[in-house]
Every structure is written in C-alpha cells, then in structure tokens.
Design a protein around this motif. Structure first.
Motif, PDB file in Angstrom:
ATOM      1  N   ILE A  90      50.297 -54.274  50.818  1.00 21.80           N
ATOM      2  CA  ILE A  90      50.720 -55.670  50.779  1.00 21.80           C
ATOM      3  C   ILE A  90      52.158 -55.835  50.327  1.00 21.80           C
ATOM      4  N   ILE A  91      52.607 -54.925  49.477  1.00 16.75           N
ATOM      5  CA  ILE A  91      53.973 -55.036  48.996  1.00 16.75           C
ATOM      6  C   ILE A  91      54.961 -54.837  50.138  1.00 16.75           C
ATOM      7  N   THR A  92      56.197 -55.173  49.868  1.00 17.10           N
ATOM      8  CA  THR A  92      57.227 -55.045  50.889  1.00 17.10           C
ATOM      9  C   THR A  92      58.211 -53.961  50.487  1.00 17.10           C
ATOM     10  N   PRO A  93      58.384 -52.933  51.268  1.00 15.41           N
ATOM     11  CA  PRO A  93      57.556 -52.638  52.448  1.00 15.41           C
ATOM     12  C   PRO A  93      56.247 -51.987  52.016  1.00 15.41           C
ATOM     13  N   PRO A  94      55.241 -52.072  52.862  1.00 15.75           N
ATOM     14  CA  PRO A  94      53.983 -51.392  52.552  1.00 15.75           C
ATOM     15  C   PRO A  94      54.229 -49.914  52.286  1.00 15.75           C
ATOM     16  N   LEU A  95      53.556 -49.404  51.274  1.00 16.13           N
ATOM     17  CA  LEU A  95      53.828 -48.040  50.828  1.00 16.13           C
ATOM     18  C   LEU A  95      52.944 -47.015  51.525  1.00 16.13           C
ATOM     19  N   THR A  96      53.590 -45.979  52.038  1.00 10.72           N
ATOM     20  CA  THR A  96      52.834 -44.863  52.609  1.00 10.72           C
ATOM     21  C   THR A  96      52.253 -44.043  51.462  1.00 10.72           C
ATOM     22  N   THR A  97      50.958 -43.785  51.530  1.00  8.74           N
ATOM     23  CA  THR A  97      50.314 -43.080  50.420  1.00  8.74           C
ATOM     24  C   THR A  97      49.378 -41.992  50.911  1.00  8.74           C
ATOM     25  N   VAL A  98      49.037 -41.105  49.990  1.00  5.94           N
ATOM     26  CA  VAL A  98      47.979 -40.133  50.229  1.00  5.94           C
ATOM     27  C   VAL A  98      46.742 -40.697  49.542  1.00  5.94           C
ATOM     28  N   ALA A  99      45.775 -41.120  50.344  1.00  7.47           N
ATOM     29  CA  ALA A  99      44.613 -41.812  49.773  1.00  7.47           C
ATOM     30  C   ALA A  99      43.459 -40.868  49.523  1.00  7.47           C
ATOM     31  N   GLN A 100      42.874 -40.984  48.337  1.00  2.00           N
ATOM     32  CA  GLN A 100      41.628 -40.292  48.072  1.00  2.00           C
ATOM     33  C   GLN A 100      40.597 -41.364  47.741  1.00  2.00           C
ATOM     34  N   SER A 101      39.345 -41.050  47.993  1.00  2.00           N
ATOM     35  CA  SER A 101      38.327 -42.075  47.825  1.00  2.00           C
ATOM     36  C   SER A 101      37.514 -41.872  46.557  1.00  2.00           C
ATOM     37  N   PRO A 102      37.704 -42.746  45.579  1.00  2.00           N
ATOM     38  CA  PRO A 102      36.917 -42.622  44.354  1.00  2.00           C
ATOM     39  C   PRO A 102      35.429 -42.793  44.627  1.00  2.00           C
ATOM     40  N   VAL A 103      35.123 -43.635  45.598  1.00  2.00           N
ATOM     41  CA  VAL A 103      33.721 -43.877  45.920  1.00  2.00           C
ATOM     42  C   VAL A 103      33.067 -42.602  46.436  1.00  2.00           C
ATOM     43  N   GLU A 104      33.770 -41.944  47.343  1.00  3.87           N
ATOM     44  CA  GLU A 104      33.220 -40.719  47.915  1.00  3.87           C
ATOM     45  C   GLU A 104      33.114 -39.632  46.845  1.00  3.87           C
ATOM     46  N   LEU A 105      34.120 -39.574  46.014  1.00  3.34           N
ATOM     47  CA  LEU A 105      34.143 -38.588  44.934  1.00  3.34           C
ATOM     48  C   LEU A 105      32.919 -38.777  44.032  1.00  3.34           C
ATOM     49  N   ALA A 106      32.691 -40.010  43.658  1.00  5.59           N
ATOM     50  CA  ALA A 106      31.568 -40.320  42.769  1.00  5.59           C
ATOM     51  C   ALA A 106      30.234 -40.073  43.477  1.00  5.59           C
ATOM     52  N   ARG A 107      30.205 -40.434  44.744  1.00 10.04           N
ATOM     53  CA  ARG A 107      28.963 -40.302  45.512  1.00 10.04           C
ATOM     54  C   ARG A 107      28.538 -38.832  45.607  1.00 10.04           C
ATOM     55  N   ARG A 108      29.487 -37.998  45.966  1.00  9.33           N
ATOM     56  CA  ARG A 108      29.150 -36.581  46.114  1.00  9.33           C
ATOM     57  C   ARG A 108      28.806 -35.952  44.770  1.00  9.33           C
ATOM     58  N   SER A 109      29.509 -36.373  43.755  1.00  8.27           N
ATOM     59  CA  SER A 109      29.258 -35.826  42.427  1.00  8.27           C
ATOM     60  C   SER A 109      27.857 -36.184  41.958  1.00  8.27           C
ATOM     61  N   MET A 110      27.481 -37.419  42.169  1.00  8.98           N
ATOM     62  CA  MET A 110      26.139 -37.834  41.780  1.00  8.98           C
ATOM     63  C   MET A 110      25.096 -37.055  42.578  1.00  8.98           C
ATOM     64  N   LEU A 138      36.914 -32.474  48.887  1.00  6.93           N
ATOM     65  CA  LEU A 138      36.999 -33.666  49.725  1.00  6.93           C
ATOM     66  C   LEU A 138      38.385 -33.830  50.337  1.00  6.93           C
ATOM     67  N   PRO A 139      38.428 -34.279  51.579  1.00  3.76           N
ATOM     68  CA  PRO A 139      39.717 -34.462  52.255  1.00  3.76           C
ATOM     69  C   PRO A 139      40.446 -35.696  51.742  1.00  3.76           C
ATOM     70  N   VAL A 140      41.750 -35.707  51.932  1.00  3.11           N
ATOM     71  CA  VAL A 140      42.534 -36.909  51.630  1.00  3.11           C
ATOM     72  C   VAL A 140      43.023 -37.464  52.960  1.00  3.11           C
ATOM     73  N   LYS A 141      43.577 -38.652  52.904  1.00 10.33           N
ATOM     74  CA  LYS A 141      44.042 -39.248  54.148  1.00 10.33           C
ATOM     75  C   LYS A 141      45.435 -39.832  53.943  1.00 10.33           C
ATOM     76  N   LEU A 142      46.332 -39.460  54.798  1.00  5.66           N
ATOM     77  CA  LEU A 142      47.684 -40.005  54.708  1.00  5.66           C
ATOM     78  C   LEU A 142      47.677 -41.400  55.318  1.00  5.66           C
TER      79      LEU A 142
END
Lengths: 346, 346
Positions: free
Chosen positions: A285-305, A328-332
DNA sequence: TATCCAACGTCTAACGTTATCAAGCTCGCA
DNA sequence: TGCGAGCTTGATAACGTTAGACGTTGGATA
C-alpha cells in the motif's frame, strides 16, 4: 449470593446415576475397549445428563498430561509471531487443547524458564521459536521426561527436536538476484541481530549469491534503531562506492529504511532500489509498494502444529522416531520498489 | 534413557529434610503467620536445597486457584491486541502468574466457551475484551464462583465487572474538530463493524461534533473489505456533495482507504484530507504521514492488569467493592495528512 | 450339569496438597 | 510451683482421578 457454588459433578455422581462403578465411568471417558456397549451408552447418557467434565487437576495429579500445548515466541507483540500464535491456537483448539502462549523477550534464560514452567504444568507439547544460538541440554532433559517439542522458524541448536524452517537462504538469494537482474551492482545488505539464525541464514544467502555473481558484498549489521539506520545511510551515501540498491534483512529494518530514505529525499526506486525480507500488511500500500520476500506465518504455524500433534501421539504411545524436518518455501512479492525490469548503467 | 524421571521433590521430602511435619512446610509456603522464625528458616533452607516447587495440580485439587490469569481478545493476530497480550503477560509474570491467552475470533459464544474453559481450569482472574454487545448473565455466574473479571477496551454489557476504557468519543470529536479547523465542511466518517462498542462510540463522537458545528454527518458503515471501500469511494466522489475529508474509524479502514485513494490518484491532503482512529507502526512513515487518534495498548493492558490484581486480592479476601471504571485519554497525533493549518474555501 | 475360560465390573490405593482439629510447648501470673 | 492462655506444631482426612488387583458373570464344552 457468594455461596452459590453449583456443585460441579464428579465421576462418582455419574457412576451413581448410571448404576455402575467409578472405574467403568473412567474407562468410558478414556475409550477403554473393555466396556460393554450397553453399559457405555448408560454412562454416556449420565455424563450428558449431568454435564460432567473431567477435572484436569485430578488427572494431572495422577500423572497424565494436561490438554494444553505451550508456545514460546521471542516477542508476542511482533505481528509475525502474533499471527503464528493465532494459528497455533486455532488448530490446538480444534484438537481439544488450550494454548499457553508466552513471550521469551528474546532472552534465552527466560525462554528456558518458561519452558520449564510449562513442563511443570504438564503440557502435552511445546512449540518453540528459540532465542538461543548455543546448544542447550536443558530442553533435551525436558524431552526425556516425555514432553513433545517442536521448534519452528529457528532450529534448536544441538537438539533432535522436529523442526519447521523457512527457506531463508534461498529467499535472500532470490532477493539479491532480483536486484542484480535490475542492473544493480552495488547492493548493500542491512539489518541487525546477527545472532539470530534467520538473519544469519539470509546474510549467507546474500553473500553467496553476490560472490557467485562476481559482486562485492556490502554488509551492515547491528543496526538496531532508526538512528543507527540513518547514520549508516548517511555514511553509505557519502562514500564513493555508494550503493544503488539495498536488501533489507527484515521487516523492522525495512521500515526504518523507508523512513531514512524519505528523510534524505531519495526516491524509490529511482535513487535507491529496495527489497525487504518479510512481507507486511502495508507493503503493498505504501508508495511505492515494496518488493518483499514473503514467508507465511500461518503455514509455518500450521505445519508445526501438525508435527507437534504427531509427536505428542508418538510420545504417548512410546514410539521413538527420528526427528522430522520441514523446509517451507518463500515467495518473492515483486512490487514497484525496484522499478521496472531494465538494465542500468554502472 | 526414557526412565530418567528425576523425582520432583514433594512437600513430604522437604518436611523430612527439615525435620518438621507436612503442615509446617505447607504453612511456610503459604506465608501463614504462626510459624516460628527459626522453623521457617529451616524449612526454607530445605526448600532451596531440594529445589522444591509447589505442585499446581495438587493445589487445584484442593480447591485453590491456579497461578494463572486468562486473557480473551477478539483477534490475537491484530497488532493492537497482540501488544495488549504482550504487556499483560509481562506484568502477570512479574507477579508469578502465567497467562492463558485466547482469541475469541470475535464470536460471543466462543468467547463464553473459552471463559468457561478457563474458569474450569481455575484461573485466578480473567481479562476480557468482549465481543458481545448484549448482556450475558453467564459471565456473571462465573464471577459469583469467585472469579475476578476485568473488562477492557469494551465494557461487559450488563455486568458489574471492573473496566478500563478509552476516550473513544472524545477522540472522535478531536479528530472531527481537527478536520473542521482545517476548513473542511464535508467530512465523511467511514468504517465497519458498527456492532462493536468502540466503533459505535466513535461514530457517536463524530456525529455529535458535526451536529454541534452545524455540519451534516455523512456516515458509511459496514465497509468490511478493500472492495467495499473502493466502491464507497467511487460513489462518494461521483456524488455532487463529495467529501473533502475522511475520518476513518479504525486502523484497517485507514489502510484500505490509503490504498483506494492511491488507486484513484487522489493526493493527500490536497484532494482529500484523512484522519484515522488508531495509530500504527507505519503511520508516521508513509507518505504523507497519517494524522491519527492514538490509543496506547500498553497503557490499556497495564491499567487493566492493575485492576485485575487488586480484584483478585479482594476476591481472595472475600471483600466486595463496587466496580472500578478507568477511562484512558487518547492523543491526536498531528501529522501531514490534513495539510498545513489553514482555512479552505467551500 | 459341572467346569473352565473369557470378558467385564468393582475395589483399593495412590498422586501432592491443605483445612481441621487436637496436642504440645512456652510464658506469665497467682 | 502450678495452671491457663496463647502460640506452634503434627496427624488425619479429604479433593477427583486412574492403574492394577481382584471378583463376578455368562456361555461353551465335556
């Protein structure tokens, strides 16, 4: 009014109502095989009629484990871990467990204290994002008393606990490659907390990929505060080999960088390209939108549980098995902070 | 290896080592007055020597309350509540309590279920950000069994629990006034979840102040998603009385608005001024920095825990006292999203 | 019908703590 | 010296559950 204690029903009353012995009720509750179906039905009816619920305290006292799982994270006020906690709890609840969440304040000693406290409360399992970098036998001792432990986000040094990790190194490589493919050659890598496993891995990924591309790594660590970032940036811009792009090692650093860059009136991506590890709510949402390496906390927690529930079962049944490792994979998330894809002059 | 159970010491062993009876040890542990200092010293030494710790399960079974406090929030993955949880936990730990945090998923029934689960685990106190708007006697029943309850952020309808609230109404008035003082006359008020107490209060503050200023309120509620906001914005801009300023009722709405405004190429504050309720990490960093009404989750949690600890003490001592109410101030964080202070033509 | 086996139900004794009650001790006063 | 009064202290019995030992029942077989 104060004396309205409504008498919580006990197993004894259930037994009386169902005209059976105490142990029969206990066996019904614990799904013991040797109970006649007709008897079981009688008992179950009595349980429903009285609204009976097991008394955890008594079970605990008899040496059973509590229907609780413990979660230890470095900082509960961090959105990433809060999200993990939320997911863990959701899944735990679905399996009849309550969750005991604690924050270790990034302190290895406090972390162990909390783990021990949980163990003494006889939690069935422990989910832990460790803040130790050195091996710690103490957790292992807890494991030996029959406590199921799963580490996630960071491995437990010197431990054979199951663990769920993220492709930190690959993520850093992708981020670096992304900047290189936009023509950048002088790419700085900025962050703090080099002691942390995840950061360490990311630095390794960056360094490895820079070297592979024949570029000189430029790493600045230990920059904890906004002031630290400001100072580093001013210095970097004053030097003769000033970077044209920055790879930020985590969420907080990215935010500080955004502020420092804005203060310096540097335009993103024209004057400085930026990729940050960790995605966050406002990144798009910020200007400019920031390119990030995303990891999923939900997936991390799900697999761990998932691993933890398995491990609890195995521990309960006395089965030993070699520790599981999940990566777990990350996503650019390519957004605008590196500009359109084009070559850039040196 | 599995059979390494190191025999956790019991009160009995402490008694034997100190050459006293069981009850003396128990009395020492519970700070009973009638123990001779010399005896107390002997017992304490034995406790330290053996590393004795009380067995919670046994205490519970005897009807004592657990050294735990429960915290129920609508959504643990929300940064605001995560921060509350963090603070609560920190303070609780300092007082020897563990914290049982659960998320009610904004569901009143689940909320009560969780409360009951905690009660059945004999927590000493319950801290609750309720998701019910209608009165609920069930929590009251829990209170009558000697459970200390403190509500915060939102009052517990029809309950006489202590509570800690925030000046939502005043905050909304200040935000509205801030926009008015910048010369705005057509100020929209946007958000979702009108059922929530806090939102309701903010709308009231806005409406009241708009009316007092002789301006016509323009309220859009129920806008849950980014799409909803987009739609509303497009419509609002198409109308003939299009707003020149927006008061956003909460964090999430502010973020969606920022995105929708950016999509419409509207400049802040030139084309549209914006004030948002709830401060957030990036509010001061984005362009332009967003003016917000800030409330402090840390302070909220701190005061709530203060009240809870008091209430636990009172409940323990059998003292009844009228419920305390604390109202916390908010702070208008003036940043750039309303522009410099100047009058604006109609 | 008597005997044996299997399947099932009940009884008892813990788990570690605290409330209650009864007993021991010390001290001051007559 | 003797004797209550008050302060310490100790023994015992729960709290609700479960493991394991012990009966009890019914049916199948000779």
């Amino acid at each position: 009014m104060r004396k309205t204690e409504p008498r919580i029903p006990t197993i004894r009353e259930v037994a009386k109502l169902a005209h059976v012995g105490l142990m029969t009720v206990s066996r019904v509750i614990n799904n013991h095989p040797s109970v006649r179906p007709s008897t079981r039905k009688k008992v179950e009816a009595a349980i429903v009629q009285l609204g009976y619920r097991q008394n955890e305290a008594a079970r605990l006292l008899k040496g059973q484990r509590a229907k609780m799982i413990g979660l230890i994270v470095p900082d509960l006020s961090d959105a990433f871990f809060a999200s993990c906690a939320h997911t863990v709890q959701h899944i735990a609840r679905a399996h009849g467990y309550m969750t005991l969440v604690v924050s270790s304040e990034r302190d290895a000693d406090l972390e162990f204290q909390q783990a021990e406290l949980m163990a003494s409360r006889k939690v069935s399992g422990l989910l832990i994002v460790t803040s130790t970098r050195r091996g710690d036998d103490r957790l292992r001792e807890l494991q030996n008393t029959g406590l199921a432990i799963v580490a996630f986000d960071r491995p437990l040094p010197g431990s054979d606990a199951d663990c769920v990790l993220v492709e930190n190194r690959t993520g850093a490589e992708e981020a670096t490659q992304h900047l290189i493919s936009h023509g950048h050659k002088r790419i700085a890598c900025v962050g703090y907390d080099e002691e942390t496993y995840t950061i360490h891995e990311r630095v390794l990924g960056y360094t490895h990929h820079m070297n592979a591309a024949g570029l000189k790594p430029n790493i600045a660590l230990g920059l904890l505060t906004l002031d630290g970032i400001r100072e580093w940036l001013a210095e970097a811009l004053a030097g003769k080999n000033k970077p044209t792009a920055i790879f930020s090692l985590n969420h907080r650093t990215s935010i500080y960088l955004l502020q420092a860059l804005a203060e310096q009136k540097l335009r993103i991506p024209q004057d400085m390209a930026l990729v940050g590890f960790d995605d966050f709510d406002l990144a798009s949402i910020i200007t400019p939108p920031l390119t990030t390496v995303a990891q999923s906390p939900v997936e991390l927690a799900r697999r761990s549980m998932g691993l933890l529930l398995e491990r609890i079962q195995k521990t309960h049944d006395g089965i030993e098995s070699s520790p599981a490792k999940i990566l777990l994979p990350v996503k650019l998330m390519v957004r605008a902070s590196c500009g359109p894809h084009e070559e850039r002059p040196d």
